[in-house]
Design a protein around this motif. Structure first.
Motif, PDB file in Angstrom:
ATOM      1  N   LYS A 187     -16.781   7.135   1.678  1.00  0.00           N
ATOM      2  CA  LYS A 187     -15.566   6.363   1.392  1.00  0.00           C
ATOM      3  C   LYS A 187     -15.541   5.104   2.240  1.00  0.00           C
ATOM      4  N   GLN A 188     -16.031   5.212   3.471  1.00  0.00           N
ATOM      5  CA  GLN A 188     -16.097   4.046   4.350  1.00  0.00           C
ATOM      6  C   GLN A 188     -17.015   2.978   3.759  1.00  0.00           C
ATOM      7  N   TYR A 218      -2.384  12.613   5.291  1.00  0.00           N
ATOM      8  CA  TYR A 218      -3.637  11.968   5.666  1.00  0.00           C
ATOM      9  C   TYR A 218      -3.460  10.465   5.905  1.00  0.00           C
ATOM     10  N   PHE A 219      -2.820   9.778   4.968  1.00  0.00           N
ATOM     11  CA  PHE A 219      -2.715   8.324   5.074  1.00  0.00           C
ATOM     12  C   PHE A 219      -1.625   7.867   6.042  1.00  0.00           C
ATOM     13  N   ASP A 246      -2.222  13.951   0.780  1.00  0.00           N
ATOM     14  CA  ASP A 246      -2.501  12.507   0.850  1.00  0.00           C
ATOM     15  C   ASP A 246      -1.495  11.795   1.745  1.00  0.00           C
ATOM     16  N   MET A 285      -7.097   0.946   6.165  1.00  0.00           N
ATOM     17  CA  MET A 285      -8.249   1.556   6.836  1.00  0.00           C
ATOM     18  C   MET A 285      -9.400   0.549   6.847  1.00  0.00           C
ATOM     19  N   THR A 289      -2.634   6.021   9.204  1.00  0.00           N
ATOM     20  CA  THR A 289      -3.065   4.623   9.094  1.00  0.00           C
ATOM     21  C   THR A 289      -1.912   3.725   8.683  1.00  0.00           C
ATOM     22  N   THR A 304       0.847  -1.184   0.000  1.00  0.00           N
ATOM     23  CA  THR A 304       0.000   0.000   0.000  1.00  0.00           C
ATOM     24  C   THR A 304       0.887   1.239   0.000  1.00  0.00           C
ATOM     25  N   ARG A 317     -15.115   1.287   0.993  1.00  0.00           N
ATOM     26  CA  ARG A 317     -14.094   0.353   1.518  1.00  0.00           C
ATOM     27  C   ARG A 317     -14.747  -0.938   1.992  1.00  0.00           C
ATOM     28  N   SER A 349      -5.983   3.549   0.712  1.00  0.00           N
ATOM     29  CA  SER A 349      -6.709   3.330   1.975  1.00  0.00           C
ATOM     30  C   SER A 349      -6.594   1.886   2.452  1.00  0.00           C
TER      31      SER A 349
END
Length: 184
Positions: free
Chosen positions: A53-54, A146-147, A143, A86, A150, A6, A57, A83
């Motif tokens: 988005k959840q 943000y990522f 990005d 996540m 996680t 990822t 996913r 993601s």
């Protein structure tokens, strides 16, 4: 061994993952492609059907669960979306006995690889203006920030800054050999 790659968009998950799988003699799976195949629709159209988005996913995890139930995934390399650590993804990776690897690179290197797709997942050829380059560079930095929270869930992070394709692949392989006893 199941290896899950990822990282932010255009960091090289698919390209490095395919070469790594070939080097190891493992099958390679791009989860974006697997999701499109599983649902019979392009990603953008699937995302448009979801309220968040959840929710997307959660839907995407159905495709990952289906993929991991296949015999050919006993040893494999899977490219996850940005993601990928996540929601339910980490539980599925852990349950599968997988190793989560985050690929890191500089925003400038990522910008050089940026690729755009239309709503039907077809690549769009686009030469960015200087203004667009500044915009996307800022977007890539956002990005990454943000990522990154996680990505701390990953088993290992591999910095590929300044490396070509095969040097990046070898670095990922060498980390897996050193930390997890991967036989290549």
């Amino acid at each position: 061994m199941k290896v899950f790659l990822t990282g932010v968009s255009c960091v090289g998950k698919t390209t490095i993952g395919a070469k790594l799988a070939s080097l190891l003699g493992y099958p390679f799976f791009d989860l974006d492609h697997e999701i499109e195949t599983f649902f019979g629709k392009p990603l953008e159209r699937l995302q448009a059907e979801c309220l968040s988005k959840q929710a997307f996913r959660k839907k995407a995890c159905q495709a990952l669960r289906h993929l991991l139930a296949q015999d050919q995934t006993e040893n494999c390399v899977v490219a996850l979306p940005p993601s990928g650590l996540m929601g339910e993804y980490p539980r599925l990776i852990k349950k599968a006995g997988g190793i989560a690897v985050v690929l890191e690179d500089t925003p400038e290197n990522i910008l050089a690889r940026i690729t755009f797709y239309d709503a039907d997942s077809q690549p769009i050829i686009n030469k960015l203006t200087e203004h667009e380059q500044r915009y996307y560079l800022r977007d890539i930095r956002l990005d990454i920030t943000y990522f990154n929270r996680t990505y701390r869930k990953a088993d290992v992070t591999v910095d590929i800054s300044g490396l070509g394709l095969m040097a990046s692949v070898r670095k990922v392989r060498d980390v897996l050999v050193a930390r997890y006893g991967l036989r290549s």
